[in-house]
Design a protein around this motif. Sequence first.
Motif, PDB file in Angstrom:
ATOM      1  N   LYS A   1      -1.868  16.471  14.568  1.00 17.95           N
ATOM      2  CA  LYS A   1      -2.620  17.371  13.757  1.00 17.95           C
ATOM      3  C   LYS A   1      -3.129  16.528  12.524  1.00 17.95           C
ATOM      4  CE  LYS A   1      -0.317  21.803  14.709  1.00 17.95           C
ATOM      5  NZ  LYS A   1       0.767  22.400  14.291  1.00 17.95           N
ATOM      6  N   THR A   2      -2.303  15.480  11.846  1.00 17.35           N
ATOM      7  CA  THR A   2      -2.619  14.665  10.908  1.00 17.35           C
ATOM      8  C   THR A   2      -2.918  13.215  11.274  1.00 17.35           C
ATOM      9  OG1 THR A   2      -0.258  13.926  10.429  1.00 17.35           O
ATOM     10  CG2 THR A   2      -1.044  16.019   9.587  1.00 17.35           C
ATOM     11  N   MET A   3      -2.750  12.692  12.438  1.00 16.48           N
ATOM     12  CA  MET A   3      -2.724  11.242  12.880  1.00 16.48           C
ATOM     13  C   MET A   3      -1.679  10.640  12.279  1.00 16.48           C
ATOM     14  SD  MET A   3      -4.865  11.985  14.798  1.00 16.48           S
ATOM     15  CE  MET A   3      -5.104  10.463  15.535  1.00 16.48           C
ATOM     16  N   GLU A   4      -0.513  11.207  11.696  1.00 14.83           N
ATOM     17  CA  GLU A   4       0.462  10.212  10.900  1.00 14.83           C
ATOM     18  C   GLU A   4       1.604   9.875  11.929  1.00 14.83           C
ATOM     19  OE1 GLU A   4       3.072  10.237   6.777  1.00 14.83           O
ATOM     20  OE2 GLU A   4       2.740  12.248   7.747  1.00 14.83           O
ATOM     21  N   SER A   5       2.135   8.837  11.743  1.00 17.82           N
ATOM     22  CA  SER A   5       3.195   8.156  12.557  1.00 17.82           C
ATOM     23  C   SER A   5       4.291   9.079  12.447  1.00 17.82           C
ATOM     24  CB  SER A   5       3.429   6.793  12.105  1.00 17.82           C
ATOM     25  OG  SER A   5       4.769   6.524  12.647  1.00 17.82           O
ATOM     26  N   LYS A   6       5.045   9.214  13.608  1.00 16.49           N
ATOM     27  CA  LYS A   6       6.568   9.990  13.475  1.00 16.49           C
ATOM     28  C   LYS A   6       7.538   9.404  13.215  1.00 16.49           C
ATOM     29  CE  LYS A   6       5.015  13.617  17.073  1.00 16.49           C
ATOM     30  NZ  LYS A   6       5.479  14.089  18.184  1.00 16.49           N
ATOM     31  N   HIS A   7       7.472   7.722  13.016  1.00 18.13           N
ATOM     32  CA  HIS A   7       8.303   6.983  12.914  1.00 18.13           C
ATOM     33  C   HIS A   7       8.355   6.253  11.398  1.00 18.13           C
ATOM     34  CE1 HIS A   7       9.367   6.988  17.197  1.00 18.13           C
ATOM     35  NE2 HIS A   7       8.141   7.042  17.400  1.00 18.13           N
ATOM     36  N   LEU A   8       6.835   6.180  10.742  1.00 19.04           N
ATOM     37  CA  LEU A   8       6.922   5.581   9.452  1.00 19.04           C
ATOM     38  C   LEU A   8       6.033   6.458   8.901  1.00 19.04           C
ATOM     39  CD1 LEU A   8       7.586   3.435   7.658  1.00 19.04           C
ATOM     40  CD2 LEU A   8       5.839   1.820   8.766  1.00 19.04           C
ATOM     41  N   PRO A   9       6.590   7.120   7.754  1.00 23.12           N
ATOM     42  CA  PRO A   9       5.772   8.072   6.820  1.00 23.12           C
ATOM     43  C   PRO A   9       4.823   7.275   6.194  1.00 23.12           C
ATOM     44  CG  PRO A   9       8.125   8.557   6.642  1.00 23.12           C
ATOM     45  CD  PRO A   9       8.015   7.468   7.482  1.00 23.12           C
ATOM     46  N   GLY A  10       3.744   7.648   6.004  1.00 21.25           N
ATOM     47  CA  GLY A  10       2.679   7.172   5.277  1.00 21.25           C
ATOM     48  C   GLY A  10       1.811   6.219   5.989  1.00 21.25           C
TER      49      GLY A  10
ATOM     50  N   GLY B   1      -8.335   9.834   7.603  1.00 22.04           N
ATOM     51  CA  GLY B   1      -8.566   9.666   6.085  1.00 22.04           C
ATOM     52  C   GLY B   1      -8.182  10.883   5.244  1.00 22.04           C
ATOM     53  N   LYS B   2      -7.683  11.906   5.739  1.00 25.37           N
ATOM     54  CA  LYS B   2      -7.153  13.037   4.731  1.00 25.37           C
ATOM     55  C   LYS B   2      -5.934  12.502   4.182  1.00 25.37           C
ATOM     56  CE  LYS B   2      -9.607  17.199   6.782  1.00 25.37           C
ATOM     57  NZ  LYS B   2      -9.340  18.560   6.970  1.00 25.37           N
ATOM     58  N   LEU B   3      -4.990  11.980   4.880  1.00 26.36           N
ATOM     59  CA  LEU B   3      -3.678  11.369   4.674  1.00 26.36           C
ATOM     60  C   LEU B   3      -3.029  12.544   4.277  1.00 26.36           C
ATOM     61  CD1 LEU B   3      -5.027   8.472   2.020  1.00 26.36           C
ATOM     62  CD2 LEU B   3      -3.883   8.288   4.286  1.00 26.36           C
ATOM     63  N   ASN B   4      -3.010  13.628   5.078  1.00 27.75           N
ATOM     64  CA  ASN B   4      -2.066  14.674   5.004  1.00 27.75           C
ATOM     65  C   ASN B   4      -0.637  14.380   5.648  1.00 27.75           C
ATOM     66  OD1 ASN B   4      -4.225  15.977   3.836  1.00 27.75           O
ATOM     67  ND2 ASN B   4      -4.718  17.436   5.597  1.00 27.75           N
ATOM     68  N   SER B   5       0.376  14.674   4.998  1.00 28.46           N
ATOM     69  CA  SER B   5       1.660  14.451   5.535  1.00 28.46           C
ATOM     70  C   SER B   5       1.955  15.500   6.077  1.00 28.46           C
ATOM     71  CB  SER B   5       2.580  13.892   4.504  1.00 28.46           C
ATOM     72  OG  SER B   5       2.201  12.554   4.359  1.00 28.46           O
TER      73      SER B   5
ATOM     74  N   PHE C   1       0.830  -1.180   0.010  1.00 27.08           N
ATOM     75  CA  PHE C   1       0.175  -0.014  -0.052  1.00 27.08           C
ATOM     76  C   PHE C   1       0.920   1.211   0.090  1.00 27.08           C
ATOM     77  CE2 PHE C   1      -2.518  -3.254   2.310  1.00 27.08           C
ATOM     78  CZ  PHE C   1      -3.917  -3.305   1.350  1.00 27.08           C
ATOM     79  N   ASN C   2       0.419   2.323  -0.829  1.00 27.32           N
ATOM     80  CA  ASN C   2       1.124   3.595  -0.551  1.00 27.32           C
ATOM     81  C   ASN C   2       1.062   4.234   0.750  1.00 27.32           C
ATOM     82  OD1 ASN C   2      -0.105   3.470  -3.698  1.00 27.32           O
ATOM     83  ND2 ASN C   2       1.913   4.144  -3.532  1.00 27.32           N
ATOM     84  N   LYS C   3      -0.217   4.087   1.353  1.00 32.16           N
ATOM     85  CA  LYS C   3      -0.657   4.387   2.691  1.00 32.16           C
ATOM     86  C   LYS C   3      -1.354   3.442   3.667  1.00 32.16           C
ATOM     87  CE  LYS C   3       0.314   9.031   1.339  1.00 32.16           C
ATOM     88  NZ  LYS C   3       1.201   9.948   2.023  1.00 32.16           N
ATOM     89  N   VAL C   4      -1.110   3.606   4.795  1.00 36.62           N
ATOM     90  CA  VAL C   4      -1.829   2.759   5.572  1.00 36.62           C
ATOM     91  C   VAL C   4      -2.275   3.343   6.838  1.00 36.62           C
ATOM     92  CG1 VAL C   4      -1.426   0.556   7.224  1.00 36.62           C
ATOM     93  CG2 VAL C   4      -0.431   0.419   4.914  1.00 36.62           C
TER      94      VAL C   4
END
Length: 403
Positions: free
Chosen positions: A360-369, A399-403, A156-159
């Motif tokens: 702010k984005t719910m993205e992991s700080k350890h694994l981009p995407g 679900g916005k998948l903002n990086s 997957f590109n994003k998970v």
Amino acid sequence: MKIGIIGGGAAGFFAAIQAKTNYPESTVIIIEKSKKLLAKVKISGGGRCNVTNAETSISELSKAYPRGGKQLKKLFQEFGNEHTLEWFTSRDVPLYAQEDQRVFPVSDNSQSIVDCLMSEVEKLGITIKMESTVKQLEKTVGGINVFFDDVNSLFFNKVIVASGGSPKKDGLRWLEKLGHEIKSPVPSLFTFNMPKEKVKSLMGVAVENATTKIQGEKLVGNGPLLITHWGMSGPAVLVLSSFGARLLADKNYQFNLQVNWTNEQNQDVVREEIQAIISEHGQKQLQNMRPYNLPSRLWVFLLEKAELPLTQKWDEIGKKGVHKLIEVLANDVYEVSGKTTFKEEFVTCGGVSLNSVNMKTMESKHLPGLYFAGEVLDIDAITGGYNFQAAWTTGFIAGKLNS
């Protein structure tokens, strides 16, 4: 773009719907380990599904979260409970708020919520892969490989991980291996067992407003209190178990519970109430005059506990009797030994530490995407629709998948 959603619960479905809505050309796959989808949505609120809470102030709303409230306060501005109401209502699921602010579908049937989410997923062309347990994630060129065993994997590109709460830290090792800090899970939102206490004989008795305390601690709860055949339940107890989740785990669920049946914090006021009864109804028997409109079975039980004869007259109890009554009304103590899950609503305190996530984005700080949503995070709340609101909010942002 290929987007993988791990977990077929409330947060997973909402994150998948948002991702597909935001990126219509993408392929979105929900990966669920069990045979059931939206299992918690189905059973919550006694099968009615407590969708959210109708509290209008964001700052009050965020106070319902012992863990994560501060971070959610900002996210609620982007997608809060008012947005949730609008989202379901605009999809032909009318909702209503009870007096206690809990929000349910007008149908009073959780199936309305399940059907709405399922139909949205179908309409958007989101794929669902059932009975597939994710074992590990691995960073690769342009995305992430999701492994189901040593051989089988999907790229997957994003998970988005929305795998729900785990009762044990072992269930989160696959995320810890990627560098995420894991707060050890302990139960939250449970009722208190009192195997040695006679109060259980009053099962079914409820007091509208009581104050509860863990003896020797600063924690205070209040609200309705229900006596059950195993001990005590109701909001006055659940608030303590939620805010005191770690503290009570450290005590191995062995502690004393102080109950103030009057909900009056000043004991002098309780004394005045008793003196007023003695002045006005001195010739009446104790059992026939209930202070604070307490349920009669409870009042009789408290009189017996205070060793005051039921037939004694109010003006015969003397100073000693007044003192005994104040103690039993405002400072009643029960021994707690163990806990019981509140209905089937399994909630944990713990999970992926919010320090490991860009909130702010719910993205992991350890694994981009890689993104997170729902109870897999160290976010939980008291009962009243707040846990679902955290799922909708974090699912929407992820679900916005903002990086």
